[in-house]
Design an enzyme around this catalytic site. Structure first.
Site, short mmCIF file in Angstrom:
data_model
loop_
_atom_site.label_atom_id
_atom_site.label_comp_id
_atom_site.label_asym_id
_atom_site.label_seq_id
_atom_site.Cartn_x
_atom_site.Cartn_y
_atom_site.Cartn_z
N HIS A 5 0.50 -1.05 -0.19
CA HIS A 5 0.40 0.29 0.35
C HIS A 5 0.87 1.28 0.10
CE1 HIS A 5 0.78 -0.87 4.36
NE2 HIS A 5 -0.03 0.88 5.15
N ASP B 152 5.59 4.50 5.22
CA ASP B 152 6.73 3.92 5.54
C ASP B 152 6.22 2.37 5.15
OD1 ASP B 152 3.96 3.21 6.57
OD2 ASP B 152 4.04 1.78 8.40
N HIS B 153 5.97 2.53 3.67
CA HIS B 153 6.18 1.13 3.10
C HIS B 153 6.53 1.47 1.79
CE1 HIS B 153 3.73 -0.98 5.45
NE2 HIS B 153 3.34 0.24 6.46
N ASP C 286 -0.19 -4.06 6.35
CA ASP C 286 -0.79 -3.04 7.50
C ASP C 286 -2.24 -3.90 7.54
OD1 ASP C 286 2.05 -1.95 8.14
OD2 ASP C 286 0.71 -0.12 7.70
FE FE Z 1 2.94 0.72 8.24
ZN ZN Z 2 0.26 1.51 6.85
#
Ligand code: FE
Ligand code: ZN
Length: 239
Positions: A54, A58-59, A131
């Site tokens: 996604h 942070d990804h 997540d």
């Molecule tokens: Fe995350």
């Molecule tokens: Zn996320």
């Protein structure tokens, strides 16, 4: 294929799936480029693909630098083509994505975001859940509805029990406190927590978990209807 866990930022995990025969790899959710580059360079592995579950920073934070350095392709959900930096290849629900020896089934699992997918590497019996599904927990519902998130978890529940789960964060201990508070008599959960404590004390990740463990211990996967699930999700937000 070998799966290597790369700790990133505060509590994120990126993952390398490595084709040992060809010294090539794909990275899943590179939060940042540096720790990924360090591993690749130390082991003389070339990065070919960047897979994103996604669009959250942070990804995808390492996308640009890794793509530039290795001339790798960025792969993400077609619905998120405006939000995933440097995206090259658009993939869809139920698609079988293949690059050389790498092969994953794409499963659309909205709820945390509206463009969330997971990568199910069936040959490796491994799923990368970002997540959406954590060990002993699930992601916050930022963009989707409760029923979307519930249905996404139901899809993951159907994977074979021995499937290993590689999720986006090391949240397991905190999640286990919540599960225990609302499922205090679950003996499987207590055994799992024991195992988690041993790993954490040794400085090791609690990941991967398995579908079997999560079916037995994860209170969100264990909720049988969307009403129960929604109540638990609200309680967890304030826990
Ligand atoms: Fe995350
Ligand atoms: Zn996320």
């Amino acid at each position: 294929m070998e799966i290597k866990i790369i700790p990133c930022l505060q509590d994120n995990y990126s993952y390398l799936i490595i084709d040992k025969k060809n010294d090539t790899a794909c990275v899943i959710d590179p939060s940042e480029a540096e720790p990924v580059i360090e591993y690749l360079e130390n082991n003389k592995i070339k990065l070919k693909c960047i897979l994103n579950t996604h669009h959250h920073y942070d990804h995808v934070g390492g996308n640009q630098e890794l793509k530039k350095k290795y001339d790798a392709s960025v792969i993400g959900y077609k619905g998120d083509k405006e939000r995933i930096p440097e995206i090259d290849i658009l993939i869809n629900d139920q698609e079988n994505w293949i690059y050389k020896n790498f092969e994953a089934k794409i499963i659309y699992i909205p709820g945390h975001t509206l463009g969330h997918i997971c990568f199910y590497f069936h040959k490796e019996e491994s799923v990368f859940t970002g997540d959406t599904l954590f060990s002993l927990g699930c992601g916050r519902i930022f963009e989707g509805s409760y029923s979307q998130m519930f249905n996404s978890l139901m899809k993951l529940k159907k994977l074979p029990e021995n499937t290993k789960i590689y999720c986006g964060h090391e949240y397991t201990k905190k999640n286990s406190d919540f599960c225990l508070a609302y499922d205090a008599n679950n003996e499987n959960l207590k055994a799992k927590i024991n195992d988690i404590d041993i790993k954490l004390k040794a400085g090791l990740p609690t990941i991967p978990s398995t579908i079997k463990d999560e079916l037995e211990c994860n209170i969100f996967l264990r909720s049988s209807n969307v009403e129960t699930f929604s109540k638990l999700r609200d309680l967890k937000d304030d826990f």
